[in-house]
Scaffold this active site. Structure first.
Site, PDB file in Angstrom:
ATOM      1  N   ILE A 103      -3.910 -10.495   6.946  1.00  0.00           N
ATOM      2  CA  ILE A 103      -4.235 -10.213   8.475  1.00  0.00           C
ATOM      3  C   ILE A 103      -5.607 -10.840   8.792  1.00  0.00           C
ATOM      4  O   ILE A 103      -5.738 -10.905   9.899  1.00  0.00           O
ATOM      5  CB  ILE A 103      -4.119  -8.772   8.598  1.00  0.00           C
ATOM      6  CG1 ILE A 103      -5.102  -8.081   7.967  1.00  0.00           C
ATOM      7  CG2 ILE A 103      -2.722  -8.494   8.142  1.00  0.00           C
ATOM      8  CD1 ILE A 103      -5.048  -6.560   8.550  1.00  0.00           C
ATOM      9  N   LYS A 151     -12.541   1.827  12.046  1.00  0.00           N
ATOM     10  CA  LYS A 151     -11.037   2.356  12.305  1.00  0.00           C
ATOM     11  C   LYS A 151     -11.093   2.775  13.831  1.00  0.00           C
ATOM     12  O   LYS A 151     -10.109   2.154  14.474  1.00  0.00           O
ATOM     13  CB  LYS A 151     -10.361   3.408  11.480  1.00  0.00           C
ATOM     14  CG  LYS A 151     -10.342   3.231  10.168  1.00  0.00           C
ATOM     15  CD  LYS A 151      -9.254   2.181   9.655  1.00  0.00           C
ATOM     16  CE  LYS A 151      -7.798   2.544  10.169  1.00  0.00           C
ATOM     17  NZ  LYS A 151      -6.931   1.556   9.789  1.00  0.00           N
ATOM     18  N   TRP A 165      -5.749  12.464   5.053  1.00  0.00           N
ATOM     19  CA  TRP A 165      -5.722  12.851   3.753  1.00  0.00           C
ATOM     20  C   TRP A 165      -4.176  12.220   3.114  1.00  0.00           C
ATOM     21  O   TRP A 165      -3.583  12.964   2.710  1.00  0.00           O
ATOM     22  CB  TRP A 165      -5.771  14.344   3.551  1.00  0.00           C
ATOM     23  CG  TRP A 165      -6.906  14.804   3.939  1.00  0.00           C
ATOM     24  CD1 TRP A 165      -7.927  14.472   4.900  1.00  0.00           C
ATOM     25  CD2 TRP A 165      -7.790  16.272   3.516  1.00  0.00           C
ATOM     26  NE1 TRP A 165      -8.948  14.985   4.987  1.00  0.00           N
ATOM     27  CE2 TRP A 165      -8.785  16.392   4.299  1.00  0.00           C
ATOM     28  CE3 TRP A 165      -6.983  17.094   2.701  1.00  0.00           C
ATOM     29  CZ2 TRP A 165      -9.542  17.489   3.970  1.00  0.00           C
ATOM     30  CZ3 TRP A 165      -7.864  18.220   2.431  1.00  0.00           C
ATOM     31  CH2 TRP A 165      -8.967  18.403   3.140  1.00  0.00           C
ATOM     32  N   TYR A 170     -16.356   3.132   7.619  1.00  0.00           N
ATOM     33  CA  TYR A 170     -15.051   3.204   7.694  1.00  0.00           C
ATOM     34  C   TYR A 170     -14.649   3.671   9.114  1.00  0.00           C
ATOM     35  O   TYR A 170     -13.595   3.095   9.598  1.00  0.00           O
ATOM     36  CB  TYR A 170     -14.414   3.851   6.382  1.00  0.00           C
ATOM     37  CG  TYR A 170     -12.891   4.241   6.487  1.00  0.00           C
ATOM     38  CD1 TYR A 170     -11.991   3.316   6.246  1.00  0.00           C
ATOM     39  CD2 TYR A 170     -12.352   5.592   6.582  1.00  0.00           C
ATOM     40  CE1 TYR A 170     -10.653   3.674   6.422  1.00  0.00           C
ATOM     41  CE2 TYR A 170     -11.051   5.982   6.797  1.00  0.00           C
ATOM     42  CZ  TYR A 170     -10.169   5.063   6.529  1.00  0.00           C
ATOM     43  OH  TYR A 170      -9.004   5.079   6.750  1.00  0.00           O
ATOM     44  N   GLY A 222       0.834  -1.165   0.060  1.00  0.00           N
ATOM     45  CA  GLY A 222       0.122  -0.120   0.014  1.00  0.00           C
ATOM     46  C   GLY A 222       0.924   1.201  -0.201  1.00  0.00           C
ATOM     47  O   GLY A 222       2.160   1.115  -0.079  1.00  0.00           O
ATOM     48  N   THR A 235      -7.256   7.263  11.449  1.00  0.00           N
ATOM     49  CA  THR A 235      -7.646   8.189  10.515  1.00  0.00           C
ATOM     50  C   THR A 235      -8.394   9.301  11.308  1.00  0.00           C
ATOM     51  O   THR A 235      -8.917   9.165  12.328  1.00  0.00           O
ATOM     52  CB  THR A 235      -8.655   7.416   9.758  1.00  0.00           C
ATOM     53  OG1 THR A 235      -9.196   8.568   8.939  1.00  0.00           O
ATOM     54  CG2 THR A 235      -9.718   6.835  10.263  1.00  0.00           C
ATOM     55  N   ASP A 236      -8.397  10.465  10.767  1.00  0.00           N
ATOM     56  CA  ASP A 236      -9.154  11.641  11.218  1.00  0.00           C
ATOM     57  C   ASP A 236     -10.641  11.371  10.957  1.00  0.00           C
ATOM     58  O   ASP A 236     -11.513  12.033  11.422  1.00  0.00           O
ATOM     59  CB  ASP A 236      -8.813  12.951  10.264  1.00  0.00           C
ATOM     60  CG  ASP A 236      -8.882  12.767   8.697  1.00  0.00           C
ATOM     61  OD1 ASP A 236      -8.641  11.807   8.339  1.00  0.00           O
ATOM     62  OD2 ASP A 236      -9.352  13.712   8.169  1.00  0.00           O
ATOM     63  N   ALA A 284      -5.183  -2.300   5.711  1.00  0.00           N
ATOM     64  CA  ALA A 284      -6.550  -1.636   5.943  1.00  0.00           C
ATOM     65  C   ALA A 284      -7.492  -1.833   4.939  1.00  0.00           C
ATOM     66  O   ALA A 284      -7.083  -1.765   3.790  1.00  0.00           O
ATOM     67  CB  ALA A 284      -6.328  -0.337   6.864  1.00  0.00           C
ATOM     68  N   TYR A 285      -8.772  -1.743   5.216  1.00  0.00           N
ATOM     69  CA  TYR A 285      -9.777  -1.538   4.263  1.00  0.00           C
ATOM     70  C   TYR A 285      -9.939  -0.113   4.246  1.00  0.00           C
ATOM     71  O   TYR A 285     -10.205   0.526   5.349  1.00  0.00           O
ATOM     72  CB  TYR A 285     -11.097  -2.192   4.754  1.00  0.00           C
ATOM     73  CG  TYR A 285     -12.128  -2.137   3.634  1.00  0.00           C
ATOM     74  CD1 TYR A 285     -12.537  -3.261   2.902  1.00  0.00           C
ATOM     75  CD2 TYR A 285     -12.836  -0.808   3.541  1.00  0.00           C
ATOM     76  CE1 TYR A 285     -13.546  -3.101   1.872  1.00  0.00           C
ATOM     77  CE2 TYR A 285     -13.674  -0.611   2.365  1.00  0.00           C
ATOM     78  CZ  TYR A 285     -14.172  -1.764   1.647  1.00  0.00           C
ATOM     79  OH  TYR A 285     -15.121  -1.666   0.613  1.00  0.00           O
TER      80      TYR A 285
END
Ligand code: NAP
Length: 294
Positions: A39, A134, A155, A130, A11, A106-107, A65-66
């Protein structure tokens, strides 16, 4: 020498880590993507028993991650498998095999109702599936792992894979006008800078100075997606015109926070990081892609 297993290695972040790993000779790195280590498979975690006979794994850096925010709304189970269940397995196995965990988040765990940058202590309220998965994954890591660092970022873009910068470069070359939302505000993060920060954290462990816990990391500065697109097109020297639109004018299934700027005071104090401004890091990325000169 400490051994670091990077999962989700193909990724954006995984490749960015691979690019700078040679500058860190205190570590031996294993870079595995889902072909080598899925995983979500308990049986793959179980094979660490055999892996441990060859390498003592000191760290797992989880870049898997997704990450498709839109598709996550309909592919709920797949998203949860990856972002929650697999992460829980990783955390539980950390005790058995004695590895520390560095996990990335993530934000989008925030609802965007703030007007000041979000600190690690601010309450979360994800608006999307999502973000929800997370957020749940973060707590699994923090509560269940032997020792862990969770880094929330925002981002993310890089030279690798698909991301906003690459989409703007492609559309900017194909079209005369681009319409981009101007009412969602945050901070872009160059994956090369995040990879650098991750390796600084791992290096601190070599010195016995690791400070585990939850941290925020993005580049410095604030912008809207419109500003970001405008700067990509400007720096790349493309003739396309970037026009601001409102979120409601752009079709999207998942809700996103209006405001998701992250406060980075904690990570800067803990690890002495100097964080570049997002416009400077964008220039670095475009130069690394060969689009502009250094
Ligand atoms: N991208 C963003 O804008 C952004 C923003 C904030 C936070 N983050 C977080 O930052 C982290 C890194 O994001 P990224 O953009 O580098 O993600 P990415 O480019 O989507 O990479 C994720 C990697 O995980 C792999 N993977 C998928 N399923 C797997 C499985 N079952 N087992 C092992 N590997 C699997 C993917 O392989 P395939 O591609 O073959 O599926 C891909 O190589 C993630 O935790 C993400 O949530 C990202």
């Amino acid at each position: 020498m400490k051994t670091v297993l990077v999962l989700g290695a193909k990724g954006q972040l995984g490749r960015s880590l691979q690019a700078i790993a040679p500058a860190h000779p205190g570590f031996q790195f294993l870079f595995w993507d889902k072909e080598e280590f899925n995983i979500t498979h308990y049986s793959d975690w179980d094979t660490l028993f055999y892996v441990q006979k060859k390498y003592k794994i000191d760290w797992i850096v989880n870049c898997a991650a997704y990450t498709n925010v839109e598709k996550a709304e309909t592919e709920r189970e797949e998203c949860e498998e990856l972002n929650v269940k697999a992460v829980r397995m990783m955390s539980d196995f950390s005790h058995q095999f004695g590895f520390k965990v560095l996990h990335v988040s993530t934000d989008f765990v925030f609802d965007g109702e703030h007007f000041l940058p979000y600190t690690e202590d601010d309450p979360i309220r994800p608006l999307s599936w999502y973000g929800q998965t997370k957020a749940t994954g973060d707590y699994q890591v923090l509560l269940r792992s032997m020792e862990a660092v969770v880094l929330r970022t925002s981002w993310l873009y890089s030279e690798y894979g698909n991301n906003f910068v690459k989409t703007m470069l492609r559309l900017g070359a194909e079209r005369e006008e681009l319409k981009v939302v101007c009412d969602q505000v945050g901070t872009p993060t160059y994956a090369g800078d995040l990879a650098f920060a991750i390796l600084e954290i791992l290096e601190s462990d070599l010195r016995g100075e690791l400070k585990a816990g939850l941290y925020h990391y993005s580049n410095e500065g604030v912008c809207s997606w419109y500003d970001f697109a405008h700067e990509v097109i400007r720096q790349a020297g493309l003739p396309a015109k970037v026009l601001p639109i409102e979120t409601g004018e752009y079709p999207a299934v998942a809700s996103r926070p209006w405001y998701s700027v992250l406060n980075k005071k904690k990570i800067k104090q803990a690890y002495g990081l100097q964080i570049p401004h997002w416009t400077d890091s964008l220039r670095t990325c475009l130069a690394n892609m060969g689009i502009i000169n250094n």
